[in-house]
Motif scaffolding. Structure first.
Motif, short mmCIF file in Angstrom:
data_model
loop_
_atom_site.label_atom_id
_atom_site.label_comp_id
_atom_site.label_asym_id
_atom_site.label_seq_id
_atom_site.Cartn_x
_atom_site.Cartn_y
_atom_site.Cartn_z
N LYS A 21 54.01 48.96 30.13
CA LYS A 21 53.87 50.08 31.06
C LYS A 21 55.24 50.41 31.63
CE LYS A 21 50.37 52.49 32.74
NZ LYS A 21 49.42 53.12 31.82
N LEU A 22 55.51 51.69 31.80
CA LEU A 22 56.75 52.11 32.45
C LEU A 22 56.43 53.11 33.55
CD1 LEU A 22 59.04 52.82 29.32
CD2 LEU A 22 59.24 50.89 30.89
N VAL A 23 57.16 53.02 34.64
CA VAL A 23 57.02 54.04 35.68
C VAL A 23 58.03 55.15 35.37
CG1 VAL A 23 56.22 52.42 37.42
CG2 VAL A 23 58.67 52.90 37.20
N ARG A 24 57.89 56.28 36.06
CA ARG A 24 58.73 57.45 35.77
C ARG A 24 60.23 57.12 35.88
NH1 ARG A 24 61.42 60.49 38.89
NH2 ARG A 24 62.10 62.57 38.28
N GLU A 25 60.59 56.35 36.91
CA GLU A 25 62.01 56.04 37.10
C GLU A 25 62.57 55.26 35.91
OE1 GLU A 25 59.71 55.75 39.47
OE2 GLU A 25 60.43 57.33 40.83
N GLU A 26 61.72 54.41 35.33
CA GLU A 26 62.18 53.63 34.18
C GLU A 26 62.35 54.52 32.94
OE1 GLU A 26 60.35 49.21 34.98
OE2 GLU A 26 58.92 50.83 34.56
N VAL A 27 61.42 55.44 32.77
CA VAL A 27 61.55 56.39 31.65
C VAL A 27 62.80 57.25 31.84
CG1 VAL A 27 60.44 58.28 30.41
CG2 VAL A 27 59.04 56.44 31.36
N TYR A 28 63.05 57.67 33.08
CA TYR A 28 64.24 58.47 33.41
C TYR A 28 65.51 57.68 33.08
CZ TYR A 28 67.35 61.36 36.30
OH TYR A 28 68.36 62.18 36.75
N ALA A 29 65.51 56.40 33.46
CA ALA A 29 66.70 55.58 33.20
C ALA A 29 66.95 55.44 31.70
CB ALA A 29 66.52 54.21 33.85
N ILE A 30 65.89 55.30 30.92
CA ILE A 30 66.05 55.10 29.48
C ILE A 30 66.53 56.38 28.79
CG2 ILE A 30 64.79 54.64 27.33
CD1 ILE A 30 62.94 52.82 29.08
N PHE A 31 65.88 57.50 29.11
CA PHE A 31 66.15 58.73 28.35
C PHE A 31 67.28 59.58 28.94
CE2 PHE A 31 62.06 57.67 26.58
CZ PHE A 31 62.15 58.12 25.26
N VAL A 32 67.49 59.48 30.23
CA VAL A 32 68.49 60.36 30.87
C VAL A 32 69.79 59.60 31.15
CG1 VAL A 32 68.99 61.88 32.83
CG2 VAL A 32 66.67 61.80 31.85
N LEU A 33 69.66 58.38 31.66
CA LEU A 33 70.86 57.65 32.08
C LEU A 33 71.39 56.69 31.02
CD1 LEU A 33 69.83 56.75 35.76
CD2 LEU A 33 71.16 58.71 34.97
N ASP A 34 70.67 56.56 29.91
CA ASP A 34 71.04 55.63 28.85
C ASP A 34 71.04 54.18 29.32
OD1 ASP A 34 71.69 54.92 26.23
OD2 ASP A 34 73.82 54.83 26.69
N LYS A 35 70.19 53.88 30.30
CA LYS A 35 69.98 52.49 30.69
C LYS A 35 68.84 51.96 29.84
CE LYS A 35 73.02 52.78 34.00
NZ LYS A 35 74.34 52.16 33.82
N ARG A 36 69.14 51.72 28.57
CA ARG A 36 68.07 51.51 27.59
C ARG A 36 67.75 50.05 27.33
NH1 ARG A 36 70.52 54.07 22.23
NH2 ARG A 36 70.98 55.79 23.64
#
Lengths: 421, 154
Positions: free
Chosen positions: B52-67
């Motif tokens: 499960k991912l929350v929105r902030e985690e999805v944002y970090a992965i796709f927008v901030l490249d915190k993958r």
């Protein structure tokens, strides 16, 4: 016009690089992973200066549209490649960015803007050694990446007065994430130098012991920036040295000229600058405001209090925008009364007074960005430059004496095609 | 052993410049229509490590490249699902995302997700337990797990 030879050599280099990349293939490691990215802009600019001056995008440029040529295709055009090598030893990476752009000698040729070794000892910490972007403002790292902004060029009131874009030394980057907040802190140390060409000869600019700190705070659609640098700066040209020597010589008999001579010292002087900005990116709105304050101990580096604001509204792939920028000398220069001394002193002070040219102006811009497929963006922008005092020549160069303090506004139109991959 | 260097030319690569310039004119009128896209699912292979991912985690992965160890995948810019995904996730239009990606890449701070056609995304999801992508909810392939959803604005 860009040198066809230089442009061709860059294009050939790109092609060879692409072919070489294909040739090395897609096999995995163990030599790491090489990423190739790039950006390019093809721009055409027309400035209606009535043949009195050239429009330039940055201070180091020495020619442009208006006097030297009708249409300028060089000053805002560029082609860049960035290679990032993630080495097999994971904390280490090598990054280089080569950019072909119009240089100070009005020659379109490539240069290495970045070449650094990055070391990441911890996930939130990285250190760069080598040549990296000069930390001068909110967008200093993407100053040449025109596809990263609405306007055709980085805001002139903020970025045009800085003739350098890279720093040789080391910098430390720290990332701190707390919930939705992300803070990037950057501390840099190094030196750099460049040459600014003009019709009157070359001016050498040396910055040593540059110390910089920058803080970049991000949360969702908001970005706040605060940064600054301090450096020992030396600016020398045949004209400034001649003026300094003449004033200094006349000061033997007229000591009051010593202070004027010091304004044009060929020695290192302290220069510092702070820059602050805010950005709001939430479709359909784009809002950006940035300002800088620069203090210098020499008249060869302008004391500035400049700012810029941009507002854009996105509808589908179209983003119309407006922008306003102002360039202000924060301490008005005073012309000196001619002394009743020997002719040499009178001539020296007259030359001093004639040298006091400012860049005070207000720039109003309207434009449209059109995001196309395949990483392309087409932009049209109209700038209205209004010189704000009788000693100003704004961002223009190669001006006739009549141009200084010109009352009529100058319009500059630019059409640009940006690409990135 | 013959050592090879793996090389990636991001997006469509240098070759795309030439073809893009030639094809730009017909592409001028082509625009995504994110309003017509239904629920978007963020998915991984069903045996992937993330549940499960929350929105902030999805944002970090796709927008901030915190993958982290994940491999995020992008659909092409011409796919309306991509425009809808980033509008809902980050409030960013296509142009804004391009600008953010430019900043990410050309500051050396990160790299954008790998861009693949829809069929290639399906294939990658089937073969790679670290791959993470966004797809329209009604068209999910077999064998994937939904780790987050983004619904249209009411």
């Amino acid at each position: 016009m860009p040198s066809p030879r230089g442009t061709a050599s860059v294009a050939a280099s790109c092609l060879l690089l692409a072919l070489a990349g294909t040739a090395v293939g897609a096999d995995e490691q163990p030599w790491g992973h090489l990423h190739v990215n790039g950006f390019a802009t093809l721009a055409a600019t027309y400035a209606d200066t009535d043949g009195q001056a050239d429009f330039r995008s940055a201070q180091f440029q020495s020619a442009g549209s208006g006097r030297s040529r009708h249409w300028d295709f060089a000053n805002d055009s560029n082609l860049a490649l960035q290679l990032t090598w993630d080495t097999p030893y994971e904390p280490l990476r090598v990054v280089t960015q080569a950019i072909a752009a119009n240089d100070t000698h009005d020659d379109f040729k490539p240069r290495i803007d970045w070449l650094y070794l990055g070391w990441q000892p911890a996930p939130d910490l990285s250190i760069r050694f080598g040549r990296f972007p000069f930390p001068s403002g909110m967008y200093s790292e993407t100053r040449w990446v025109n596809s990263s902004r609405l306007e055709v060029r980085a805001p002139q009131s903020i970025y045009a007065p800085l003739p350098v874009s890279s720093l040789d030394g080391a910098d430390l980057n720290h990332y701190l994430q707390s919930g939705p907040w992300l803070l990037r802190s950057r501390l840099s140390y190094g030196q750099t130098s460049t040459v600014i060409a003009s019709r009157f000869g070359d001016t050498e600019v040396d910055l040593r012991s540059v110390i910089s700190a920058a803080f970049d705070l991000n949360r969702d659609n908001w970005r706040l920036y605060l940064g600054g640098f301090i450096s020992d700066t030396r600016v020398t040209s045949p004209q400034s040295k001649g003026l300094h020597d003449a004033l200094h010589e006349q000061a033997q008999s007229n000591p009051s000229l010593n202070a004027l001579a010091d304004d044009y010292t060929p020695d290192y002087s302290r220069v510092w600058q702070i820059d602050a900005g805010i950005e709001y990116l939430n479709a359909p709105w784009t809002v950006r405001v940035e300002g800088l304050y620069r203090n210098s101990q020499t008249k060869l580096v302008l004391d500035l209090a400049n700012w810029n604001a941009t507002l854009g509204y996105t509808e589908g792939r179209l983003t119309p925008f407006v922008a306003i920028g102002q360039m202000r000398l924060h301490e008005p220069w005073r012309q000196q009364a001619l002394p009743s001394g020997p002719p040499g002193a009178i001539a020296a002070v007259a030359a001093y007074n004639a040298s006091l040219v400012t860049s005070n102006e207000t720039i109003l811009s309207v434009g449209l960005r059109w995001d196309l497929d395949h990483g392309l963006a087409l932009k049209a922008q109209l700038d209205r430059h209004q010189l704000d005092d009788e000693q100003s020549r704004g961002v223009f160069t190669n001006n006739t004496p009549e141009f200084v303090g010109r009352q009529a506004a100058i319009h500059v139109f630019t059409l640009a095609l940006d690409y990135q991959f | 052993m013959c050592s090879r260097l793996r090389l990636t030319i991001s997006s469509n690569g240098l070759c795309a410049l030439v073809s893009a310039l030639l094809m730009a004119a017909p592409g001028l009128a082509h625009g995504a229509e994110p309003d017509e896209v239904g629920i978007i699912a963020v998915v991984m292979r069903s045996d992937g490590a993330v549940r499960k991912l929350v929105r902030e985690e999805v944002y970090a992965i796709f927008v901030l490249d915190k993958r982290g160890n994940l491999q995020p995948l992008d659909l092409p810019e011409t796919d309306p699902v991509r425009a809808a995904f980033y509008m809902r996730l980050a409030g960013k239009s296509l142009g804004m995302m391009r600008a953010l990606r430019s900043t990410l890449v050309f500051t050396g701070a990160g790299r954008p997700p790998k861009q693949l056609e829809l069929a290639a995304v399906h294939e990658r999801l089937a073969n790679d337990p670290t791959a993470i992508a966004y797809l329209p909810m009604p068209d999910l392939p077999l064998g994937v797990r939904v780790v987050a959803t983004l619904a249209p604005a009411p």
